[in-house]
Design a protein around this motif. Structure first.
Motif, PDB file in Angstrom:
ATOM      1  N   TYR A  68       0.862  -1.174   0.000  1.00  0.00           N
ATOM      2  CA  TYR A  68       0.000   0.000   0.000  1.00  0.00           C
ATOM      3  C   TYR A  68       0.900   1.225   0.000  1.00  0.00           C
ATOM      4  CZ  TYR A  68       0.899   0.300   5.062  1.00  0.00           C
ATOM      5  OH  TYR A  68       1.489   0.401   6.294  1.00  0.00           O
ATOM      6  N   LYS A  77       2.969  -4.867   3.210  1.00  0.00           N
ATOM      7  CA  LYS A  77       2.140  -5.356   4.310  1.00  0.00           C
ATOM      8  C   LYS A  77       2.816  -6.564   4.950  1.00  0.00           C
ATOM      9  CE  LYS A  77      -2.085  -4.283   1.735  1.00  0.00           C
ATOM     10  NZ  LYS A  77      -3.218  -4.886   1.010  1.00  0.00           N
ATOM     11  N   TRP A  87      -7.109  -6.741   5.122  1.00  0.00           N
ATOM     12  CA  TRP A  87      -6.258  -5.601   5.439  1.00  0.00           C
ATOM     13  C   TRP A  87      -7.105  -4.383   5.769  1.00  0.00           C
ATOM     14  CZ3 TRP A  87      -1.547  -4.985   6.963  1.00  0.00           C
ATOM     15  CH2 TRP A  87      -0.972  -3.717   6.954  1.00  0.00           C
ATOM     16  N   LYS A  92      -3.833  -0.216   9.538  1.00  0.00           N
ATOM     17  CA  LYS A  92      -2.616  -0.748   8.898  1.00  0.00           C
ATOM     18  C   LYS A  92      -2.238  -2.107   9.491  1.00  0.00           C
ATOM     19  CE  LYS A  92      -2.022   3.075   6.483  1.00  0.00           C
ATOM     20  NZ  LYS A  92      -3.287   3.701   6.579  1.00  0.00           N
ATOM     21  N   GLU A  93      -3.249  -2.961   9.635  1.00  0.00           N
ATOM     22  CA  GLU A  93      -3.005  -4.312  10.130  1.00  0.00           C
ATOM     23  C   GLU A  93      -4.069  -5.250   9.575  1.00  0.00           C
ATOM     24  OE1 GLU A  93      -3.328  -4.309  14.384  1.00  0.00           O
ATOM     25  OE2 GLU A  93      -5.343  -3.533  14.374  1.00  0.00           O
ATOM     26  N   TRP A  94      -3.763  -6.542   9.653  1.00  0.00           N
ATOM     27  CA  TRP A  94      -4.714  -7.568   9.238  1.00  0.00           C
ATOM     28  C   TRP A  94      -5.743  -7.759  10.344  1.00  0.00           C
ATOM     29  CZ3 TRP A  94      -4.692  -8.839   4.352  1.00  0.00           C
ATOM     30  CH2 TRP A  94      -3.515  -8.789   3.623  1.00  0.00           C
TER      31      TRP A  94
END
Length: 163
Positions: A68, A77, A87, A92-94
């Protein structure tokens, strides 16, 4: 391509990322959050048609599902923990999609239960004790969704009679 990547600024989003490919540049089309939506080869001549977009050069390793853009930089990522993680550009995390994960668990459970349906019919060739074991197995399958984590399901062991 040697040296520092070139950054072209234009009037509005989405963001485009590019790498020189001879006469054409490869651009990654991004939305305002920095999510990469796709790629396109565009010649320098056709670039004028994209005057309302931001252009940013990157290499060919950039992929929409693994990268990204943030602050004009390409960010990779972290590895996706499972097929049920999505996502989040906000955090900014799974993030685990619980609904999809549990849906997959229920689907597998339903397949296992369906495979034993005939075994509990009155004319099934099993003893009473075997039928009790099969029914207990089927109930344990129905209770699967009471477990706390859809990614770490402890599946019941099949009775010996149906292994």
């Amino acid at each position: 391509m040697a040296g520092k990547p070139r950054i072209y600024m234009a009037l509005a989003s989405p963001l485009l990322l590019s790498i020189d490919r001879g006469q054409n540049m490869r651009y990654a089309i991004c939305d305002a959050t920095g999510s990469i939506l796709g790629f396109r080869d565009i010649s320098a001549e056709d670039l004028k048609h994209y005057s309302s977009e931001t252009l940013h050069e990157v290499d060919l390793t950039v992929k929409e599902d693994t990268h990204y853009i943030e602050g004009g930089e390409v960010i990779q990522k972290p590895q996706r923990p499972s097929a049920f993680h999505e996502w989040s550009m906000d955090t900014k995390e799974w993030i685990l999609n619980q609904e999809k994960a549990w849906s997959a668990v229920r689907h597998q459970r339903d397949i296992l239960i369906a495979a034993t349906d005939w075994m509990v019919l009155p004319d099934a060739p099993f003893t009473e004790l075997e039928i009790v074991e099969i029914k207990e197995y089927r109930q344990a399958l129905r209770d699967i969704t009471e477990q706390p984590d859809p990614l770490n399901i402890e599946w019941p062991e099949k009775p010996e009679v149906i292994k």
